[in-house]
Design a protein around this motif. Sequence first.
Motif, PDB file in Angstrom:
ATOM      1  N   THR A 107      -7.390   4.790   3.456  1.00  0.00           N
ATOM      2  CA  THR A 107      -6.121   4.066   3.502  1.00  0.00           C
ATOM      3  C   THR A 107      -5.899   3.451   4.869  1.00  0.00           C
ATOM      4  O   THR A 107      -5.441   2.305   4.989  1.00  0.00           O
ATOM      5  CB  THR A 107      -4.966   5.029   3.166  1.00  0.00           C
ATOM      6  OG1 THR A 107      -5.169   5.541   1.843  1.00  0.00           O
ATOM      7  CG2 THR A 107      -3.627   4.302   3.205  1.00  0.00           C
ATOM      8  N   SER A 108      -6.237   4.187   5.898  1.00  0.00           N
ATOM      9  CA  SER A 108      -6.056   3.681   7.252  1.00  0.00           C
ATOM     10  C   SER A 108      -6.948   2.463   7.506  1.00  0.00           C
ATOM     11  O   SER A 108      -6.499   1.421   7.999  1.00  0.00           O
ATOM     12  CB  SER A 108      -6.343   4.814   8.240  1.00  0.00           C
ATOM     13  OG  SER A 108      -6.854   4.304   9.445  1.00  0.00           O
ATOM     14  N   ILE A 109      -8.220   2.577   7.153  1.00  0.00           N
ATOM     15  CA  ILE A 109      -9.144   1.466   7.380  1.00  0.00           C
ATOM     16  C   ILE A 109      -8.715   0.232   6.587  1.00  0.00           C
ATOM     17  O   ILE A 109      -8.662  -0.884   7.106  1.00  0.00           O
ATOM     18  CB  ILE A 109     -10.587   1.878   7.001  1.00  0.00           C
ATOM     19  CG1 ILE A 109     -11.095   2.965   7.960  1.00  0.00           C
ATOM     20  CG2 ILE A 109     -11.516   0.663   7.014  1.00  0.00           C
ATOM     21  CD1 ILE A 109     -12.410   3.589   7.555  1.00  0.00           C
ATOM     22  N   PHE A 110      -8.367   0.454   5.320  1.00  0.00           N
ATOM     23  CA  PHE A 110      -8.032  -0.691   4.475  1.00  0.00           C
ATOM     24  C   PHE A 110      -6.632  -1.234   4.731  1.00  0.00           C
ATOM     25  O   PHE A 110      -6.336  -2.374   4.369  1.00  0.00           O
ATOM     26  CB  PHE A 110      -8.254  -0.354   2.995  1.00  0.00           C
ATOM     27  CG  PHE A 110      -9.688  -0.560   2.590  1.00  0.00           C
ATOM     28  CD1 PHE A 110     -10.644   0.393   2.909  1.00  0.00           C
ATOM     29  CD2 PHE A 110     -10.086  -1.715   1.953  1.00  0.00           C
ATOM     30  CE1 PHE A 110     -11.975   0.201   2.569  1.00  0.00           C
ATOM     31  CE2 PHE A 110     -11.426  -1.918   1.610  1.00  0.00           C
ATOM     32  CZ  PHE A 110     -12.363  -0.957   1.914  1.00  0.00           C
ATOM     33  N   GLY A 111      -5.806  -0.426   5.355  1.00  0.00           N
ATOM     34  CA  GLY A 111      -4.523  -0.960   5.799  1.00  0.00           C
ATOM     35  C   GLY A 111      -4.762  -2.048   6.829  1.00  0.00           C
ATOM     36  O   GLY A 111      -4.193  -3.143   6.759  1.00  0.00           O
ATOM     37  N   ASP A 112      -5.659  -1.763   7.779  1.00  0.00           N
ATOM     38  CA  ASP A 112      -6.002  -2.766   8.781  1.00  0.00           C
ATOM     39  C   ASP A 112      -6.688  -3.965   8.145  1.00  0.00           C
ATOM     40  O   ASP A 112      -6.434  -5.116   8.510  1.00  0.00           O
ATOM     41  CB  ASP A 112      -6.924  -2.153   9.850  1.00  0.00           C
ATOM     42  CG  ASP A 112      -6.206  -1.110  10.694  1.00  0.00           C
ATOM     43  OD1 ASP A 112      -4.958  -1.041  10.620  1.00  0.00           O
ATOM     44  OD2 ASP A 112      -6.881  -0.351  11.408  1.00  0.00           O
ATOM     45  N   ALA A 113      -7.570  -3.669   7.192  1.00  0.00           N
ATOM     46  CA  ALA A 113      -8.286  -4.762   6.524  1.00  0.00           C
ATOM     47  C   ALA A 113      -7.298  -5.668   5.797  1.00  0.00           C
ATOM     48  O   ALA A 113      -7.446  -6.894   5.790  1.00  0.00           O
ATOM     49  CB  ALA A 113      -9.314  -4.202   5.537  1.00  0.00           C
ATOM     50  N   GLU A 114      -6.286  -5.063   5.220  1.00  0.00           N
ATOM     51  CA  GLU A 114      -5.311  -5.872   4.492  1.00  0.00           C
ATOM     52  C   GLU A 114      -4.495  -6.739   5.445  1.00  0.00           C
ATOM     53  O   GLU A 114      -4.188  -7.892   5.130  1.00  0.00           O
ATOM     54  CB  GLU A 114      -4.389  -4.984   3.650  1.00  0.00           C
ATOM     55  CG  GLU A 114      -3.502  -5.806   2.736  1.00  0.00           C
ATOM     56  CD  GLU A 114      -2.873  -4.982   1.621  1.00  0.00           C
ATOM     57  OE1 GLU A 114      -2.070  -4.085   1.932  1.00  0.00           O
ATOM     58  OE2 GLU A 114      -3.176  -5.238   0.443  1.00  0.00           O
ATOM     59  N   ASN A 115      -4.167  -6.219   6.590  1.00  0.00           N
ATOM     60  CA  ASN A 115      -3.476  -7.051   7.578  1.00  0.00           C
ATOM     61  C   ASN A 115      -4.313  -8.275   7.923  1.00  0.00           C
ATOM     62  O   ASN A 115      -3.800  -9.389   8.045  1.00  0.00           O
ATOM     63  CB  ASN A 115      -3.198  -6.249   8.852  1.00  0.00           C
ATOM     64  CG  ASN A 115      -2.091  -5.236   8.654  1.00  0.00           C
ATOM     65  OD1 ASN A 115      -1.272  -5.383   7.739  1.00  0.00           O
ATOM     66  ND2 ASN A 115      -2.073  -4.200   9.467  1.00  0.00           N
ATOM     67  N   GLN A 116      -5.604  -8.039   8.054  1.00  0.00           N
ATOM     68  CA  GLN A 116      -6.493  -9.145   8.386  1.00  0.00           C
ATOM     69  C   GLN A 116      -6.575 -10.144   7.235  1.00  0.00           C
ATOM     70  O   GLN A 116      -6.610 -11.346   7.440  1.00  0.00           O
ATOM     71  CB  GLN A 116      -7.881  -8.585   8.718  1.00  0.00           C
ATOM     72  CG  GLN A 116      -8.664  -9.509   9.605  1.00  0.00           C
ATOM     73  CD  GLN A 116     -10.153  -9.227   9.559  1.00  0.00           C
ATOM     74  OE1 GLN A 116     -10.798  -9.203  10.583  1.00  0.00           O
ATOM     75  NE2 GLN A 116     -10.704  -9.019   8.377  1.00  0.00           N
ATOM     76  N   LEU A 117      -6.591  -9.614   6.024  1.00  0.00           N
ATOM     77  CA  LEU A 117      -6.616 -10.492   4.853  1.00  0.00           C
ATOM     78  C   LEU A 117      -5.364 -11.357   4.819  1.00  0.00           C
ATOM     79  O   LEU A 117      -5.429 -12.569   4.571  1.00  0.00           O
ATOM     80  CB  LEU A 117      -6.709  -9.657   3.571  1.00  0.00           C
ATOM     81  CG  LEU A 117      -6.505 -10.422   2.255  1.00  0.00           C
ATOM     82  CD1 LEU A 117      -7.618 -11.448   2.037  1.00  0.00           C
ATOM     83  CD2 LEU A 117      -6.426  -9.470   1.061  1.00  0.00           C
TER      84      LEU A 117
END
Lengths: 147, 147
Positions: A107-117
């Motif tokens: 969740t932490s990693i993909f939270g950042d990934a989603e911000n980038q998206l």
Amino acid sequence: MNSDFSLAVHSLTFLSLQLDQMATSHAIAESASVHPVRIRKILGLLRKQGFIVTKEGCGGGFILQKSPADIKLNEIYKITSEGALVPKCPPPNSECVVGANMKQAITSIFGDAENQLESFLSDYSIKDVASLVTHEPIEVAEALTGE
Amino acid sequence: MNSDFSLAVHSLTFLSLQLDQMATSHAIAESASVHPVRIRKILGLLRKQGFIVTKEGCGGGFILQKSPADIKLNEIYKITSEGALVPKCPPPNSECVVGANMKQAITSIFGDAENQLESFLSDYSIKDVASLVTHEPIEVAEALTGE
DNA sequence: AGGAACTATAATAAATATTATTACAGTTAA
DNA sequence: TTAACTGTAATAATATTTATTATAGTTCCT
């Protein structure tokens, strides 16, 4: 990802090509090959956020409220699909370090990934999508390369 | 996104904390609260790509083949979930410019978005995930900020 | 006033995707 | 030669997504 985002973008693009008159959920639904109730549900969200205006009753329908160039895809993503990027995880298992903490790590990693998206999607507007769809020259590539 | 990616990462992280001995699909499945057949199916993909080695028969199981620091999450994403980012679209409708071309437009935009996601994930290794999971100091933030 | 053409929304049903389970064949160690 | 494994296909259960139905409310038109 389910098709809510696509349908929201589809609807807004449809409306952007018909700025002068209201479109019914029936017309949009036909264009998208989907059920009108679904269009109304999704457009209800966009109305609450001020992207479109709705008119009930005979002669009613939907019409854009903002300029197509000012509607960025990240805003639509947030409204329809935020969180869709993060992969599902089995429920935490407290018997094992890995099982106990994997969900949080992902969740932490993909939270950042989603911000980038979202930042990526902010480079695209409904106007850009309309251009893509009508095969007009595209201005997005420039925006992305910073020209 | 379904949980294949999470389970692949989970399995590799599990293996990275047990580098000296084989782990069975049963043990990994228990850690992930999931069915062993599913673990074997996913690990089969990882084996074909050379990330792990499998041993059949009594005393068999799975063991890492690469160093945890050398297994990047983008590689795992590619193997388990490539294409998962692009939202579903209703089938093209040739009766309408928007309907006819929306799928292609969305696919094009999200193809680029996925490339960016993969580049983002390439900053994380299984070693980083293991650190997150075991609450050790994390080196990823540094990698991301370029320190 | 009354009917036709709309939206809003909830409830239910159908279709699809995901996950679990079962089954069975093959491999290896003891 | 048996117990403990993987590999894989087939089927069943569950969850998610989408479509449909139903009902109430709004607006235009005559």
